[in-house]
Design an enzyme around this catalytic site. Structure first.
Site, PDB file in Angstrom:
ATOM      1  N   HIS A  45     -13.185 -64.473  70.135  1.00  0.00           N
ATOM      2  CA  HIS A  45     -12.734 -64.720  71.661  1.00  0.00           C
ATOM      3  C   HIS A  45     -12.812 -63.304  72.116  1.00  0.00           C
ATOM      4  O   HIS A  45     -12.227 -63.405  73.298  1.00  0.00           O
ATOM      5  CB  HIS A  45     -11.402 -65.399  71.543  1.00  0.00           C
ATOM      6  N   SER A  56      -3.426 -72.796  65.040  1.00  0.00           N
ATOM      7  CA  SER A  56      -2.808 -74.261  64.939  1.00  0.00           C
ATOM      8  C   SER A  56      -4.194 -75.456  64.934  1.00  0.00           C
ATOM      9  O   SER A  56      -3.993 -76.481  64.663  1.00  0.00           O
ATOM     10  CB  SER A  56      -2.384 -74.402  66.561  1.00  0.00           C
TER      11      SER A  56
HETATM   12  P1  OAD Z   1      -1.750 -71.262  68.530  1.00  0.00           P
HETATM   13  O1  OAD Z   1      -0.475 -70.581  69.206  1.00  0.00           O
HETATM   14  O2  OAD Z   1      -2.363 -72.281  68.914  1.00  0.00           O
HETATM   15  O3  OAD Z   1      -1.250 -71.310  66.925  1.00  0.00           O
HETATM   16  C1  OAD Z   1      -0.529 -70.536  66.326  1.00  0.00           C
HETATM   17  C2  OAD Z   1      -0.398 -70.989  64.865  1.00  0.00           C
HETATM   18  O4  OAD Z   1       0.180 -70.011  63.749  1.00  0.00           O
HETATM   19  C3  OAD Z   1       0.546 -72.228  64.727  1.00  0.00           C
HETATM   20  O5  OAD Z   1      -0.228 -73.067  63.869  1.00  0.00           O
HETATM   21  C4  OAD Z   1       1.609 -71.732  64.138  1.00  0.00           C
HETATM   22  O6  OAD Z   1       2.519 -72.639  63.343  1.00  0.00           O
HETATM   23  C5  OAD Z   1       1.364 -70.524  63.119  1.00  0.00           C
HETATM   24  N1  OAD Z   1       2.317 -69.505  63.015  1.00  0.00           N
HETATM   25  C6  OAD Z   1       3.330 -69.057  63.897  1.00  0.00           C
HETATM   26  N2  OAD Z   1       3.784 -67.777  63.431  1.00  0.00           N
HETATM   27  C7  OAD Z   1       3.419 -67.583  62.085  1.00  0.00           C
HETATM   28  C8  OAD Z   1       3.309 -66.507  61.042  1.00  0.00           C
HETATM   29  N3  OAD Z   1       4.391 -65.615  61.142  1.00  0.00           N
HETATM   30  N4  OAD Z   1       2.537 -66.692  60.115  1.00  0.00           N
HETATM   31  C9  OAD Z   1       1.816 -67.765  60.051  1.00  0.00           C
HETATM   32  N5  OAD Z   1       1.488 -68.649  60.762  1.00  0.00           N
HETATM   33  C10 OAD Z   1       2.418 -68.666  61.845  1.00  0.00           C
HETATM   34  O7  OAD Z   1      -2.681 -69.976  68.335  1.00  0.00           O
HETATM   35  P2  OAD Z   1      -4.397 -70.085  67.841  1.00  0.00           P
HETATM   36  O8  OAD Z   1      -4.604 -71.040  66.664  1.00  0.00           O
HETATM   37  O9  OAD Z   1      -4.969 -68.698  67.434  1.00  0.00           O
HETATM   38  O10 OAD Z   1      -8.221 -68.967  72.806  1.00  0.00           O
HETATM   39  O11 OAD Z   1      -5.119 -70.748  69.191  1.00  0.00           O
HETATM   40  C11 OAD Z   1      -6.337 -70.632  69.300  1.00  0.00           C
HETATM   41  C12 OAD Z   1      -6.945 -70.239  70.448  1.00  0.00           C
HETATM   42  O12 OAD Z   1      -6.249 -71.028  71.658  1.00  0.00           O
HETATM   43  C13 OAD Z   1      -6.652 -68.669  71.168  1.00  0.00           C
HETATM   44  O13 OAD Z   1      -7.522 -67.901  70.379  1.00  0.00           O
HETATM   45  C14 OAD Z   1      -6.859 -68.734  72.415  1.00  0.00           C
HETATM   46  C15 OAD Z   1      -6.041 -70.211  72.811  1.00  0.00           C
HETATM   47  O14 OAD Z   1      -6.822 -71.081  73.734  1.00  0.00           O
HETATM   48  C16 OAD Z   1      -8.600 -68.150  73.676  1.00  0.00           C
HETATM   49  O15 OAD Z   1      -8.065 -67.231  74.392  1.00  0.00           O
HETATM   50  C17 OAD Z   1     -10.085 -68.439  74.025  1.00  0.00           C
END
Ligand code: OAD
Length: 252
Positions: free
Chosen positions: A123, A193
């Site tokens: 990203h 997520s």
């Molecule tokens: P999310 O905010 O959707 O998900 C974060 C995940 O991390 C969740 O499943 C939480 O349960 C988990 N989590 C939180 N704290 C944690 C920890 N300390 N250790 C392990 N896991 C933990 O974020 P992403 O999946 O990264 O895109 O979202 C994907 C994309 O959505 C991002 O890159 C962004 C957004 O739209 C763009 O900016 C293009």
């Protein structure tokens, strides 16, 4: 360390040999312990800013100051925090396994700040700017900018070199990410997520191509349904423990 976690980490280490091809996919949860709110969690950036208004190509054309207002705030937050023990543990894994690549959805540069050198940024990078006229990009750590939107020497607006919501991912980065995924012997998914494509396709693609799939997340996610090992816990706590065990296994 509790018994269940020890057993899970022990069975995880069984899949690692020095020659193992390891691909790691990280999401916002990876940086949560650095103090950066996740996208969909409480206190996330999207609670405060509407993505349609602040993170699309149209917004960049029509309201560049608004896009930069959010982005400048993000950069200020990133500058106030730093990589956590999970990032450093992944950088140490790169020293143990020569065939290791990190694919990240994060734009914070924390993997590189911690010492990882093979990082694919799906990203983009919040610290890189791109000229909207010349299609050149470079790292610029000015924070905060004295005036928004920042301008290129040529006079055109600069944009953050991140992928906006309605934009395509960089084709070369995406192809490399697919390549690293299908080649993986072990595919580690950390703190994502599993809702944003195409990153969300990668774990299943890895599994279909024979990888052992290991998932680390504080919450149960859909990946758990097909992961070989799902570890519930914080990346910044689990990963250093995993590295310690691997070092013990390899006698380092
Ligand atoms: P999310 O905010 O959707 O998900 C974060 C995940 O991390 C969740 O499943 C939480 O349960 C988990 N989590 C939180 N704290 C944690 C920890 N300390 N250790 C392990 N896991 C933990 O974020 P992403 O999946 O990264 O895109 O979202 C994907 C994309 O959505 C991002 O890159 C962004 C957004 O739209 C763009 O900016 C293009």
């Amino acid at each position: 360390m509790n018994k269940e976690l020890r057993a899970q980490l022990e069975s995880t280490t069984q899949h690692f040999k020095p020659s193992t091809k390891i691909t790691i996919l990280t999401g916002a949860g990876m940086s949560a312990e650095s103090g950066i709110p996740t996208f969909r969690g409480k206190g996330g950036l999207w609670e405060k800013y509407d993505p349609e208004e602040c993170a699309t190509a149209e917004a960049m054309r029509e309201r560049p100051w608004r896009v930069w207002e959010m982005h400048d705030e993000l950069r200020q937050v990133l500058a106030r925090h730093k990589p956590n023990p999970g990032h450093f543990a992944i950088a140490q894994l790169e020293e143990l396994f020569e065939n290791l690549v990190v694919i990240t959805q994060n734009v914070d540069n924390y993997h590189q700040d911690a010492g990882s050198t093979r990082v694919l940024e799906m990203h983009g990078n919040a610290w890189r700017v791109r000229c909207t006229a010349e299609d050149r990009s470079w790292m610029d750590k000015t924070v905060p900018y004295p005036k928004l939107p920042p301008k290129c020497q040529c006079g055109a607006d600069l944009r953050p070199d991140v992928v906006f919501f309605n934009e395509q991912l960089d084709r070369d980065v995406l192809n490399s990410a697919f390549g690293e995924t299908v080649k993986a012997d072990v595919f580690l998914v950390i703190g994502t997520s599993y809702v944003v494509v195409p990153a969300a396709y990668l774990p299943l693609m890895a599994k279909e191509n024979g990888a052992v799939l290991i998932n680390i997340n504080t919450e149960p996610t859909d990946i758990a349904a097909f992961a070989d090992i799902s570890i519930l816990g914080r990346a910044g706590e689990i990963l250093p423990k995993l590295v310690k065990m691997l070092k013990g296994k390899f006698g380092i």
